[in-house]
Write an enzyme that holds these catalytic residues in place. Sequence first.
Site, short mmCIF file in Angstrom:
data_model
loop_
_atom_site.label_atom_id
_atom_site.label_comp_id
_atom_site.label_asym_id
_atom_site.label_seq_id
_atom_site.Cartn_x
_atom_site.Cartn_y
_atom_site.Cartn_z
N GLU A 12 44.03 22.30 76.19
CA GLU A 12 44.67 23.35 76.96
C GLU A 12 45.26 24.41 76.02
OE1 GLU A 12 45.76 20.39 80.64
OE2 GLU A 12 47.42 21.26 79.54
N CYS B 153 56.09 23.67 77.19
CA CYS B 153 56.08 22.86 75.97
C CYS B 153 56.09 21.38 76.32
CB CYS B 153 57.34 23.09 75.14
SG CYS B 153 57.66 24.76 74.73
N ASN C 86 61.18 19.58 78.93
CA ASN C 86 60.32 19.68 80.10
C ASN C 86 59.86 18.29 80.50
OD1 ASN C 86 60.19 22.60 80.36
ND2 ASN C 86 59.12 22.52 78.41
N CYS D 286 47.22 13.52 70.24
CA CYS D 286 48.06 13.56 69.04
C CYS D 286 48.27 12.13 68.56
CB CYS D 286 49.41 14.21 69.34
SG CYS D 286 50.39 14.54 67.86
N HIS E 293 64.74 18.33 66.08
CA HIS E 293 65.12 17.56 67.27
C HIS E 293 66.29 16.59 67.11
CE1 HIS E 293 61.65 19.37 68.96
NE2 HIS E 293 60.77 18.58 68.42
N CYS F 130 49.56 30.06 72.71
CA CYS F 130 49.92 28.75 72.16
C CYS F 130 48.65 27.92 72.07
CB CYS F 130 50.95 28.11 73.09
SG CYS F 130 51.46 26.48 72.55
N SER G 191 59.69 20.92 63.86
CA SER G 191 60.25 20.21 65.01
C SER G 191 61.29 19.22 64.52
CB SER G 191 59.13 19.49 65.77
OG SER G 191 58.29 20.45 66.37
N CYS H 287 57.39 13.72 74.24
CA CYS H 287 56.26 14.64 74.36
C CYS H 287 55.12 13.99 75.14
CB CYS H 287 55.77 15.04 72.98
SG CYS H 287 54.35 16.17 73.03
N CYS I 192 55.98 11.05 69.26
CA CYS I 192 57.28 11.59 69.62
C CYS I 192 57.56 11.17 71.06
CB CYS I 192 57.28 13.10 69.46
SG CYS I 192 56.83 13.62 67.79
N1 SAH Z 1 52.97 18.63 66.46
C1 SAH Z 1 53.54 19.93 66.22
C2 SAH Z 1 53.02 20.95 67.18
C3 SAH Z 1 53.46 20.74 68.63
S1 SAH Z 1 54.55 22.01 68.97
C4 SAH Z 1 55.06 19.81 66.22
O1 SAH Z 1 55.55 18.73 66.49
O2 SAH Z 1 55.74 20.77 65.90
C5 SAH Z 1 55.21 21.66 70.48
C6 SAH Z 1 56.71 21.81 70.48
O3 SAH Z 1 57.19 21.41 71.77
C7 SAH Z 1 57.33 20.87 69.47
O4 SAH Z 1 58.50 21.38 68.94
C8 SAH Z 1 57.59 19.69 70.35
O5 SAH Z 1 58.52 18.84 69.77
C9 SAH Z 1 58.08 20.35 71.63
N2 SAH Z 1 58.00 19.46 72.77
C10 SAH Z 1 57.23 18.37 72.91
N3 SAH Z 1 57.43 17.78 74.10
C11 SAH Z 1 58.34 18.52 74.74
C12 SAH Z 1 58.94 18.44 76.03
N4 SAH Z 1 58.63 17.48 76.88
N5 SAH Z 1 59.83 19.39 76.39
C13 SAH Z 1 60.11 20.39 75.53
N6 SAH Z 1 59.58 20.52 74.31
C14 SAH Z 1 58.71 19.60 73.91
#
Ligand code: SAH
Length: 359
Positions: free
Chosen positions: A93, A336, A293, A113, A218, A106, A216, A120, A117
């Site tokens: 996507e 995201c 999200n 993946c 967090h 994006c 990322s 996600c 995490c």
């Molecule tokens: N693997 C890379 C690229 C993915 S970027 C990374 O981790 O940076 C996607 C971004 O959205 C990352 O910062 C990820 O942590 C965040 N993300 C993932 N799941 C999410 C969710 N459920 N709600 C909000 N942000 C989220």
Amino acid sequence: MSSKQNLLNLDRQGLEAFFTEMGEKPFRATQVLKWIHQEGVSDFEQMTNISKALRQRLAEVAEVRVPEIVLEQKSEDGTYKWVLELDGQNRIETVFIPEEGRGTLCVSSQVGCALECTFCSTAQQGFNRNLSAAEIIGQVWVAAKALKGKANLTNVVMMGMGEPLLNFKNTVISLNLMMDDFAYGLAKRRVTVSTSGVIPAMYRLAEVSEASLAVSLHAPNDKLRDELVPINKKYPIAELLEACKNYIKGEKRRKITFEYVMLSGINDSVEQAHELARLLVEVPSKVNLIPFNPFPNTQYKRSSNNAIHRFTDVLREAGLITTTRKTRGDDIDAACGQLVGKVKDRTKRQLKNQRVAMP
Ligand code: SAH
């Protein structure tokens, strides 16, 4: 599978080598790049500044094969999502987010993946394979063509499905094309790679690319980050911040963007904001808070607006540029962490237990 060379897999350097090998002049590369990436042409016959003979030879040995759109959705807020078919088995996507004065695409780097995490939804899909450079830049190609006359694509963020730095070579080829004046010509501050913190690849990227970096984070400490972003057990925060400093060293105006998902009751307290501020004083940084999200079967909840404001205030008082990412496209599951695509064979997670070897 076709045995023809897909020219979408080649950046300028690769394309110059390709033409040299054919006994052609390297400048053909820039001509062809412009046709493919600026004009959106995939048929050699339309490349009219190239001789008929060469067009025919090209058609015999090469092709411009782009991902196929199986679904285009437009959100109430103007966000687009495309579902792209790759190989009959896997789908990815790609999302376009129009904003005042800019439009951000994006893009995904992997099918699924390998990281896990916990917040996600891509992680829940497991991992199938890396995308080829053609499949990564193909997302930009498809979007640029679909948006022609409707919206301007001004920024690209590698924040879709996958960990770009675990697909290093193809990510770099794609970044090169995004920033090449003969292809998409985006400025380096408008092209961002987001990583969960694959440290050796961050050092390597600093040597070969000018793209901007988002990390990322967090969590403000290893104990919590080990839990939320398990790759932290291999690449802990102190080493991560060193790699960040290295990435922008010598460039006064550059900053690292730290992404921080706001999870209610998990990482959003005022104390944690102070802890985060203390951590980031040493790194020229911007903080981007991302309201969580939700997706099916998740244990997490989005932080309240109050909690996000309190968190923001602490960071700003400590002098950190802090923004909150607006949730966009959630009515079409384009926000995201909501990108899932379709991943055949979700078992290939072996990458997660290895330290990566860099080329
Ligand atoms: N693997 C890379 C690229 C993915 S970027 C990374 O981790 O940076 C996607 C971004 O959205 C990352 O910062 C990820 O942590 C965040 N993300 C993932 N799941 C999410 C969710 N459920 N709600 C909000 N942000 C989220």
